[in-house]
Every structure is written in C-alpha cells, then in structure tokens.
Design an enzyme around this catalytic site. Sequence first.
Site, PDB file in Angstrom:
ATOM      1  N   GLY A   1      28.194 110.926 115.175  1.00  0.00           N
ATOM      2  CA  GLY A   1      28.486 110.109 116.349  1.00  0.00           C
ATOM      3  C   GLY A   1      28.192 110.818 117.658  1.00  0.00           C
TER       4      GLY A   1
ATOM      5  N   ASP B   1      25.544 109.421 120.381  1.00  0.00           N
ATOM      6  CA  ASP B   1      26.004 109.128 121.744  1.00  0.00           C
ATOM      7  C   ASP B   1      25.170 109.870 122.797  1.00  0.00           C
ATOM      8  OD1 ASP B   1      28.016 107.242 121.734  1.00  0.00           O
ATOM      9  OD2 ASP B   1      29.626 108.673 121.425  1.00  0.00           O
TER      10      ASP B   1
ATOM     11  N   THR C   1      24.454 109.875 110.180  1.00  0.00           N
ATOM     12  CA  THR C   1      24.479 110.742 108.992  1.00  0.00           C
ATOM     13  C   THR C   1      25.884 111.151 108.566  1.00  0.00           C
ATOM     14  OG1 THR C   1      24.210 112.726 110.333  1.00  0.00           O
ATOM     15  CG2 THR C   1      22.187 111.691 109.519  1.00  0.00           C
TER      16      THR C   1
ATOM     17  N   LYS D   1      27.284 100.748 123.055  1.00  0.00           N
ATOM     18  CA  LYS D   1      27.776 101.782 123.978  1.00  0.00           C
ATOM     19  C   LYS D   1      27.318 103.189 123.629  1.00  0.00           C
ATOM     20  CE  LYS D   1      32.300 100.948 123.997  1.00  0.00           C
ATOM     21  NZ  LYS D   1      33.700 100.859 124.388  1.00  0.00           N
TER      22      LYS D   1
ATOM     23  N   LYS E   1      37.606 111.700 127.942  1.00  0.00           N
ATOM     24  CA  LYS E   1      36.821 111.162 126.825  1.00  0.00           C
ATOM     25  C   LYS E   1      35.873 110.068 127.328  1.00  0.00           C
ATOM     26  CE  LYS E   1      36.030 110.418 122.388  1.00  0.00           C
ATOM     27  NZ  LYS E   1      35.216 111.397 121.690  1.00  0.00           N
TER      28      LYS E   1
ATOM     29  N   PHE F   1      22.826 110.164 103.130  1.00  0.00           N
ATOM     30  CA  PHE F   1      23.102 111.255 104.080  1.00  0.00           C
ATOM     31  C   PHE F   1      24.538 111.774 103.899  1.00  0.00           C
ATOM     32  CE2 PHE F   1      19.674 109.421 106.850  1.00  0.00           C
ATOM     33  CZ  PHE F   1      18.949 110.585 107.035  1.00  0.00           C
TER      34      PHE F   1
ATOM     35  N   THR G   1      26.489 115.110 101.851  1.00  0.00           N
ATOM     36  CA  THR G   1      26.759 116.504 102.256  1.00  0.00           C
ATOM     37  C   THR G   1      27.888 116.607 103.284  1.00  0.00           C
ATOM     38  OG1 THR G   1      24.975 116.230 103.871  1.00  0.00           O
ATOM     39  CG2 THR G   1      24.416 117.364 101.819  1.00  0.00           C
TER      40      THR G   1
ATOM     41  N   HIS H   1      37.757 112.835 115.850  1.00  0.00           N
ATOM     42  CA  HIS H   1      37.901 111.531 116.504  1.00  0.00           C
ATOM     43  C   HIS H   1      38.705 110.536 115.645  1.00  0.00           C
ATOM     44  CE1 HIS H   1      36.860 108.102 119.000  1.00  0.00           C
ATOM     45  NE2 HIS H   1      36.406 107.475 117.929  1.00  0.00           N
TER      46      HIS H   1
HETATM   47  N1  LIG Z   1      29.111 105.052 120.536  1.00  0.00           N
HETATM   48  C1  LIG Z   1      29.948 104.516 119.699  1.00  0.00           C
HETATM   49  O1  LIG Z   1      29.965 103.296 119.506  1.00  0.00           O
HETATM   50  C2  LIG Z   1      30.915 105.381 118.964  1.00  0.00           C
HETATM   51  C3  LIG Z   1      31.758 104.796 118.007  1.00  0.00           C
HETATM   52  C4  LIG Z   1      32.622 105.619 117.309  1.00  0.00           C
HETATM   53  C5  LIG Z   1      32.661 106.977 117.562  1.00  0.00           C
HETATM   54  N2  LIG Z   1      31.843 107.520 118.494  1.00  0.00           N
HETATM   55  C6  LIG Z   1      31.886 108.955 118.776  1.00  0.00           C
HETATM   56  O2  LIG Z   1      31.457 109.650 117.614  1.00  0.00           O
HETATM   57  C7  LIG Z   1      32.012 110.954 117.638  1.00  0.00           C
HETATM   58  C8  LIG Z   1      32.469 111.350 116.260  1.00  0.00           C
HETATM   59  O3  LIG Z   1      31.385 111.259 115.363  1.00  0.00           O
HETATM   60  P1  LIG Z   1      31.372 112.055 113.968  1.00  0.00           P
HETATM   61  O4  LIG Z   1      32.684 111.884 113.306  1.00  0.00           O
HETATM   62  O5  LIG Z   1      30.132 111.644 113.282  1.00  0.00           O
HETATM   63  O6  LIG Z   1      31.354 113.592 114.408  1.00  0.00           O
HETATM   64  P2  LIG Z   1      30.143 114.556 114.834  1.00  0.00           P
HETATM   65  O7  LIG Z   1      29.007 113.839 115.385  1.00  0.00           O
HETATM   66  O8  LIG Z   1      30.774 115.622 115.663  1.00  0.00           O
HETATM   67  O9  LIG Z   1      29.708 115.198 113.436  1.00  0.00           O
HETATM   68  C9  LIG Z   1      30.603 116.046 112.773  1.00  0.00           C
HETATM   69  C10 LIG Z   1      29.888 117.273 112.209  1.00  0.00           C
HETATM   70  O10 LIG Z   1      29.147 116.875 111.043  1.00  0.00           O
HETATM   71  C11 LIG Z   1      27.848 117.435 111.092  1.00  0.00           C
HETATM   72  N3  LIG Z   1      27.013 116.534 110.280  1.00  0.00           N
HETATM   73  C12 LIG Z   1      26.348 115.421 110.675  1.00  0.00           C
HETATM   74  N4  LIG Z   1      25.764 114.823 109.616  1.00  0.00           N
HETATM   75  C13 LIG Z   1      26.040 115.573 108.534  1.00  0.00           C
HETATM   76  C14 LIG Z   1      25.707 115.476 107.144  1.00  0.00           C
HETATM   77  N5  LIG Z   1      24.990 114.451 106.676  1.00  0.00           N
HETATM   78  N6  LIG Z   1      26.185 116.429 106.309  1.00  0.00           N
HETATM   79  C15 LIG Z   1      26.953 117.459 106.765  1.00  0.00           C
HETATM   80  N7  LIG Z   1      27.305 117.605 108.070  1.00  0.00           N
HETATM   81  C16 LIG Z   1      26.854 116.670 108.933  1.00  0.00           C
HETATM   82  C17 LIG Z   1      27.548 117.502 112.565  1.00  0.00           C
HETATM   83  O11 LIG Z   1      26.544 118.454 112.826  1.00  0.00           O
HETATM   84  C18 LIG Z   1      28.894 117.920 113.144  1.00  0.00           C
HETATM   85  O12 LIG Z   1      29.062 119.318 113.058  1.00  0.00           O
HETATM   86  C19 LIG Z   1      33.153 110.940 118.652  1.00  0.00           C
HETATM   87  O13 LIG Z   1      32.808 111.708 119.766  1.00  0.00           O
HETATM   88  C20 LIG Z   1      33.284 109.478 119.026  1.00  0.00           C
HETATM   89  O14 LIG Z   1      33.689 109.298 120.363  1.00  0.00           O
HETATM   90  C21 LIG Z   1      30.968 106.753 119.183  1.00  0.00           C
END
Ligand SMILES: NC(=O)c1ccc[n+]([C@@H]2O[C@H](COP(=O)([O-])OP(=O)(O)OC[C@H]3O[C@@H](n4cnc5c(N)ncnc54)[C@H](O)[C@@H]3O)[C@@H](O)[C@H]2O)c1
Length: 249
Positions: A16, A20, A40, A53, A62, A80, A83, A184
Amino acid sequence: MVVYKKLEPIIAIGGGVCLDIVGFAASLYRRRTTYIRVPTTLLSYVDASVGAKTGVNFSQCKNKLGSYIPPVATFLDRSFIQTVPHRQISNGLAEMLKMALMKHKGLFELLESHGKFLLDTNFQSCNGLLDHGCVALMTSRIAIETMLEELAPNLWEGDLDRLVDFGLLISPELEMKVLPTLMHGEAVNIDMAYMTCVSNDRGFLTTAERNRIIQCIKNLELPVWHHDFSLNLVKKSLNERLKHSEGLQ
Ligand SMILES: NC(=O)c1ccc[n+]([C@@H]2O[C@H](COP(=O)([O-])OP(=O)(O)OC[C@H]3O[C@@H](n4cnc5c(N)ncnc54)[C@H](O)[C@@H]3O)[C@@H](O)[C@H]2O)c1
C-alpha cells in the site's frame, strides 16, 4: 527516461505504501500521468487496489498529502501474497473484516470459520474448499466487491458518510503516534474493536454479538488494544474529525 503520459503508464508494484507514493508522484508528474496498480500484500490487494485516492504522511499526520487519481488499471495476482509474512496477512485480514462488519454477514461467517486457515496458508491454498469454491478466492473477491460497491458511487467523497471509513476515526492518530510498532490494518482493527465495545455500551450491538466479533478478531491474530490508545487520543481524534469533516462524527 521519456514517459508518454497517456500511452505509457507508470506501473506501481508493491504494498500500500508503494502504491500510494507512486500514485501521488504520478498525479504530480506533468500534472497527471497515468499509472497502474499491482498490489503485492494482502492489505493492498483487498483495499489499496481499488479506489481513487493516494495518500502520503506529512508533518506527523497520516495521509496529509495526497490526490484523487484512480489508476487506469489494477492487476490482481494472489500469488504475490505467498511471500508476505504471517503478521502482515493478519494486517490485511483486518481490512477484510471491516467490510464484513459493515456490509457482508456471509463474509464475516467465512472469516469466523476459515480465517485461521487463510492466515496459515497465505491465501494460496484451495484445500479449504467450500461447496461452491475456493475460500481464499471467495473471501478476497467479496471484500473487493463490497469495497467497490461503496467507493464507485462516491469516488470523490462528496458524501462523507462512508462505511469504508469504519476503523478510521482514531486509528490515524494512533498509527502516527506509535509508528512503526503498529501496522495500518492493526491500528484500524484496534479502532474497530473499540467501536464494537462502544456500540455494545450504547445498545446497538448485543453482548453476544460483541463477543463474537472480538473472538473473530482474536482468531485472526489481530490486536484489540494498545497502551497508547488513551482517552486523550480519542478526544484528539474526534476533534480532528469534526474539524475536517464538516462536523460529521
Ligand atoms: N490508497 C488507498 O486507498 C489505501 C487503502 C488502504 C491502505 N493504504 C495505505 O497502505 C499502507 C499499508 O499497506 P501495506 O499493509 O501493504 O504495507 P506496506 O506497503 O508498508 O508493505 C509492508 C511490507 O511488505 C513488503 N512487501 C510488499 N510486498 C511483499 C511481498 N509480496 N512479499 C513480502 N513482502 C512484501 C514491503 O516492502 C513492506 O516492507 C498504509 O500506509 C495505508 O495508509 C492506502
């Protein structure tokens, strides 16, 4: 590198945060450059994959910077997620639980009965086969479809009364305060657990319903509390919401 803004979209591949940041950068580059989302992580697969968004944290707040710029396409590939670490699967399940609690009793029942299986198999196995399909496919599809049903008619958030904002009243303040100890989805989940108890106190949920929700949360290995979740934080969050949401609570 030359990027033709209409013909050659930027491709964001990641969780995410990556989606973003890339989406936000695309909204700035030449005022608007098309981009594609490839989520992923489980959380980004079911949540950040859809919607218009982008948000980037700024000045200790935030998502204070951001834009409304939908991707031209989103490519969903569950492989994806194989892992993604265990804790992050729980983190993504929190966003699915949000849609279950707000919109889809059937999804809640699937998370109750198959949540642990999904958590332990990273959404890869179809051994948890139901009579009519694969539980990983079914639950993720319902979560995305219910999310889309809410977002599509209100893409630019003219209506601030949004079901998808459940869990987003106190969690932004909490998440920023304790960064990076809570993810999150975990922060969202603590907010949802608190609101579940408030709803029970106010008579909107029975005690049996409250207990059922909290038990489901625990089975998904999500936290229901954090020591920085104080009454002051609740008051501060409510004030923030009133300030930025036309008085809507
Ligand atoms: N724009 C939107 O509509 C929306 C909606 C919900 C959440 N978000 C945002 O998303 C963020 C959270 O996203 P998240 O939970 O994906 O966290 P993240 O993007 O921080 O990813 C978490 C970790 O997983 C790693 N990673 C990514 N893909 C992987 C894979 N396939 N295998 C192993 N590791 C992997 C990343 O490098 C990172 O270290 C928050 O900041 C939140 O505000 C945005």
